[in-house]
Write an enzyme that holds these catalytic residues in place. Structure first.
Site, PDB file in Angstrom:
ATOM      1  N   LYS A 128       0.835  -1.129  -0.310  1.00  0.00           N
ATOM      2  CA  LYS A 128       0.043  -0.204   0.006  1.00  0.00           C
ATOM      3  C   LYS A 128       1.178   0.740   0.106  1.00  0.00           C
ATOM      4  O   LYS A 128       2.024   1.045   0.825  1.00  0.00           O
ATOM      5  CB  LYS A 128      -0.874   0.362   1.426  1.00  0.00           C
ATOM      6  CG  LYS A 128      -1.661   1.542   1.423  1.00  0.00           C
ATOM      7  CD  LYS A 128      -2.689   1.556   2.726  1.00  0.00           C
ATOM      8  CE  LYS A 128      -2.357   1.344   3.908  1.00  0.00           C
ATOM      9  NZ  LYS A 128      -2.113   2.564   3.445  1.00  0.00           N
ATOM     10  N   GLU A 130       0.724   6.066   0.139  1.00  0.00           N
ATOM     11  CA  GLU A 130      -0.351   6.649   0.290  1.00  0.00           C
ATOM     12  C   GLU A 130       0.076   8.182  -0.833  1.00  0.00           C
ATOM     13  O   GLU A 130       0.924   7.987  -1.609  1.00  0.00           O
ATOM     14  CB  GLU A 130       0.355   7.274   1.435  1.00  0.00           C
ATOM     15  CG  GLU A 130      -0.396   6.540   2.850  1.00  0.00           C
ATOM     16  CD  GLU A 130      -0.155   7.072   3.708  1.00  0.00           C
ATOM     17  OE1 GLU A 130       0.016   8.463   4.170  1.00  0.00           O
ATOM     18  OE2 GLU A 130      -0.479   6.916   5.146  1.00  0.00           O
ATOM     19  N   GLU A 197     -10.064   7.645   3.844  1.00  0.00           N
ATOM     20  CA  GLU A 197      -9.924   7.431   5.241  1.00  0.00           C
ATOM     21  C   GLU A 197     -10.096   9.117   5.234  1.00  0.00           C
ATOM     22  O   GLU A 197      -9.632   9.663   5.058  1.00  0.00           O
ATOM     23  CB  GLU A 197      -7.820   7.747   5.557  1.00  0.00           C
ATOM     24  CG  GLU A 197      -7.679   7.165   6.858  1.00  0.00           C
ATOM     25  CD  GLU A 197      -6.613   7.456   7.407  1.00  0.00           C
ATOM     26  OE1 GLU A 197      -5.964   6.497   7.124  1.00  0.00           O
ATOM     27  OE2 GLU A 197      -6.271   7.661   8.476  1.00  0.00           O
TER      28      GLU A 197
HETATM   29  O1  KIV Z   1      -1.136   2.321   8.963  1.00  0.00           O
HETATM   30  C1  KIV Z   1      -2.289   2.600   8.478  1.00  0.00           C
HETATM   31  O2  KIV Z   1      -2.749   1.400  10.030  1.00  0.00           O
HETATM   32  C2  KIV Z   1      -3.121   2.693   7.741  1.00  0.00           C
HETATM   33  C3  KIV Z   1      -4.523   2.512   8.290  1.00  0.00           C
HETATM   34  C4  KIV Z   1      -5.285   3.584   9.016  1.00  0.00           C
HETATM   35  C5  KIV Z   1      -5.138   2.572   7.064  1.00  0.00           C
HETATM   36  O3  KIV Z   1      -2.896   2.966   7.105  1.00  0.00           O
END
Ligand code: KIV
Length: 294
Positions: A128, A130, A197
């Site tokens: 993931k 951002e 988010e």
């Molecule tokens: O780092 C994390 O826990 C996250 C979640 C809040 C989606 O990115």
């Protein structure tokens, strides 16, 4: 430490590992997707036993596990260490590793190299990252390198300072359009899923009309295809600031402190260990041992 882990048997023992096509199928069928963060072997085992669909080793580990005030300081090596432990505790949920701040932004090559480490060294199914902007290019590059990518829009904690702090995003029409553009660009770049988010629920609902990949919300209302919560928020293990969306389903820190306090008290008063916690030895062997020691 006890020799046998005491976590209850998983109700999901016969489930096959969750795949991207399954997540898409859930989206199409309107079956909510459940995601939770985990940061080590026991929390992964809890997620497995609870039957969640996806597990994220979030960079929130910087705060929940490593005690930093923000997500920014956590390093790639630290997250890889946690991801590998989580991998060992999971059979079924789809495992996503968070690319930490400073590990993917500089170039497509850097992004691919870091993503490859999460797959190769820690066994993650996907990574993931951002934000929109250049993150869209990085996402596209990683996808082209054969690694599934989850996007993350709205409040992006790695760049919270630039966003004006830890606050909801998309509360003006202009900012809502930016969040929508980021989400659509990440979708177009090939992200298999996107986290929304801290976005007003009606804004998320409007963007959802344009989304074709599973969207996992956290503080984005009920219209997303699934929800994610931070393990330590959900279980009441984190003392720091909790956002309004972080529903607490248990308050485990209290019982944990009480148990350790009771242990300390028993050690100090000589009530632990009791005979049943000790190993025995044949009296003849003990006699011989004592002779030899003398
Ligand atoms: O780092 C994390 O826990 C996250 C979640 C809040 C989606 O990115």
């Amino acid at each position: 430490m006890s020799a046998t882990p005491q976590i209850p048997a998983s109700p999901t023992i016969d489930r096959l590992p969750v795949s991207i096509p399954q997540l898409h199928e859930k989206r199409v069928l309107g079956e909510p997707i459940v995601m939770v963060t985990a940061y080590d072997y026991p929390s992964a085992q809890v997620a497995e036993a609870a039957g969640v669909d996806m597990v994220l080793v979030g960079d929130s580990a910087a705060m929940t596990v490593l005690g930093h005030p923000t997500t920014v300081p956590v390093t790639t090596d630290e997250l890889l260490f946690l991801c590998a432990a989580v991998r060992r505790g999971l059979k079924t949920p789809f495992l996503v590793g968070d690319l930490p701040f400073g590990s993917y932004e500089a170039s497509d090559e850097e992004a691919i190299r870091t993503a490859q480490r999460f797959v190769k060294e820690a066994g993650c199914d996907a990574v993931k990252l951002e934000g929109g902007g250049t993150s869209v290019d990085r996402a596209r590059a990683i996808v082209r390198a054969g690694i599934p990518v989850m996007g993350h829009v709205g409040l992006t904690p790695q760049t919270a300072t630039a966003l004006g702090g830890y606050r909801a995003q998309g509360r003006t029409a202009r900012r809502a359009v930016e969040v929508a553009s980021d989400a659509l660009a990440l979708q177009e770049a090939g992200c298999f899923s996107i986290v929304f988010e801290a976005i007003p629920a009606p804004v998320a609902e409007a963007i959802m009309e344009r989304m074709e990949v599973p969207v996992i919300g956290i503080g984005a209302g009920a219209s997303t295809d699934g929800q994610v919560l931070v393990f330590h928020d959900l279980l009441g293990l984190y003392d720091g600031h909790s956002p309004r969306f972080a529903k607490r389903y248990a308050d485990l820190k209290g019982p944990m402190v009480a148990a350790v306090r009771e242990y300390a008290e028993e050690v100090r008063t000589g009530r632990f260990p009791a005979p049943e916690h000790a190993y025995s030895i044949d009296p003849d062997e003990l006699g011989r041992f004592r002779e030899q020691l003398a």
